[in-house]
Design a protein around this motif. Structure first.
Motif, PDB file in Angstrom:
ATOM      1  N   ASP A  58     -10.441 -23.953   4.706  1.00  0.00           N
ATOM      2  CA  ASP A  58     -11.426 -23.468   3.736  1.00  0.00           C
ATOM      3  C   ASP A  58     -11.893 -22.064   4.106  1.00  0.00           C
ATOM      4  N   ALA A  59     -12.115 -21.839   5.390  1.00  0.00           N
ATOM      5  CA  ALA A  59     -12.553 -20.521   5.843  1.00  0.00           C
ATOM      6  C   ALA A  59     -11.456 -19.475   5.637  1.00  0.00           C
ATOM      7  N   GLN A  60     -10.199 -19.856   5.818  1.00  0.00           N
ATOM      8  CA  GLN A  60      -9.097 -18.927   5.578  1.00  0.00           C
ATOM      9  C   GLN A  60      -9.089 -18.492   4.110  1.00  0.00           C
ATOM     10  N   TYR A  67     -11.539 -10.349   1.547  1.00  0.00           N
ATOM     11  CA  TYR A  67     -10.595  -9.232   1.526  1.00  0.00           C
ATOM     12  C   TYR A  67     -10.210  -8.859   0.092  1.00  0.00           C
ATOM     13  N   SER A  68     -10.099  -9.853  -0.765  1.00  0.00           N
ATOM     14  CA  SER A  68      -9.690  -9.604  -2.142  1.00  0.00           C
ATOM     15  C   SER A  68     -10.714  -8.767  -2.902  1.00  0.00           C
ATOM     16  N   GLU A  79      -3.738  -8.927   3.788  1.00  0.00           N
ATOM     17  CA  GLU A  79      -4.525  -9.964   4.445  1.00  0.00           C
ATOM     18  C   GLU A  79      -4.821 -11.116   3.498  1.00  0.00           C
ATOM     19  N   VAL A  80      -5.053 -10.816   2.245  1.00  0.00           N
ATOM     20  CA  VAL A  80      -5.294 -11.859   1.242  1.00  0.00           C
ATOM     21  C   VAL A  80      -4.123 -12.841   1.233  1.00  0.00           C
ATOM     22  N   ALA A  81      -2.913 -12.313   1.072  1.00  0.00           N
ATOM     23  CA  ALA A  81      -1.730 -13.165   1.006  1.00  0.00           C
ATOM     24  C   ALA A  81      -1.488 -13.898   2.319  1.00  0.00           C
ATOM     25  N   ARG A  82      -1.699 -13.211   3.438  1.00  0.00           N
ATOM     26  CA  ARG A  82      -1.466 -13.839   4.746  1.00  0.00           C
ATOM     27  C   ARG A  82      -2.397 -15.027   4.966  1.00  0.00           C
TER      28      ARG A  82
END
Length: 204
Positions: A58-60, A67-68, A79-82
């Motif tokens: 959930d935190a991820q 970041y988005s 970072e969003v995708a990662r």
């Protein structure tokens, strides 16, 4: 601010200091929304990062959202995708869906219809209503290697619509109005258009 909120935040902070990740996530929500503490995007992002780095799915997803939208940190699509991929690798429904969105639109990763369809499908199989709408669209258009099938698309739209997703309600209304994949029914179309409109869907 209400006393019970400030007491809750104090308890959350104490539990966070002891390493409880679910509580750290809850404390992040408090800072994000200004519940019991002054609203603070930077502190919210810091808390998210701590829990995300320890594998909290959930935190991820929450950190990916930061970041988005550039909330508390610079905007960074990579970072969003990662982060959504890390959550998806844990079987997280929202991680599956949002990674599908990244792949669908080429956000932080190369655009890939087949991979997008795969992750939307995983999220739909977990019962995520908004994923039903996406899978329905892919099937209706024959995208991502999925065979074009109006009846199957309408079935996904119906499931999402019955779960309250406004986009699915609108899409199923179109199917009912035009008789695409389901028998034409103007009355039912009007009912689903109304449901979508009540949720702010401006297309309905």
């Amino acid at each position: 601010m209400p006393q019970d909120y400030t007491k809750a935040v104090a308890l959350f902070r104490r539990a966070t200091d002891q390493g409880h990740l679910d509580v750290q996530y809850s404390l992040w929500l408090c800072y994000r929304d200004g519940t019991g503490v002054p609203q603070d995007d930077r502190e919210a992002a810091r808390l998210f990062r701590g829990a995300a780095n320890k594998g909290h799915a959930d935190a991820q997803c929450g950190l990916a959202e930061c970041y988005s939208f550039g909330r508390g940190m610079p905007h960074d699509n990579d970072e969003v995708a990662r982060l959504y991929r890390r959550a998806a690798e844990q079987g997280h429904a929202t991680g599956h869906f949002n990674l599908g969105q990244c792949l669908d639109h080429g956000v932080g990763v190369p655009q890939d219809d087949h991979e997008a369809a795969h992750f939307y499908g995983l999220a739909a199989n977990q019962g995520l209503a908004k994923a039903m709408s996406k899978v329905g669209v892919f099937i209706a258009r024959g995208r991502g290697g999925l065979p074009q099938d109006d009846a199957e698309a309408a079935r996904y739209y119906r499931i999402g619509a019955e779960q309250g997703d406004a986009k699915a309600q609108h899409q199923f209304a179109v199917c009912r109005e035009l008789g695409k994949g389901v028998p034409q029914d103007i009355g039912e179309a009007a009912r689903y258009y109304r449901l979508a409109t009540e949720q702010g869907n401006t297309k309905a």
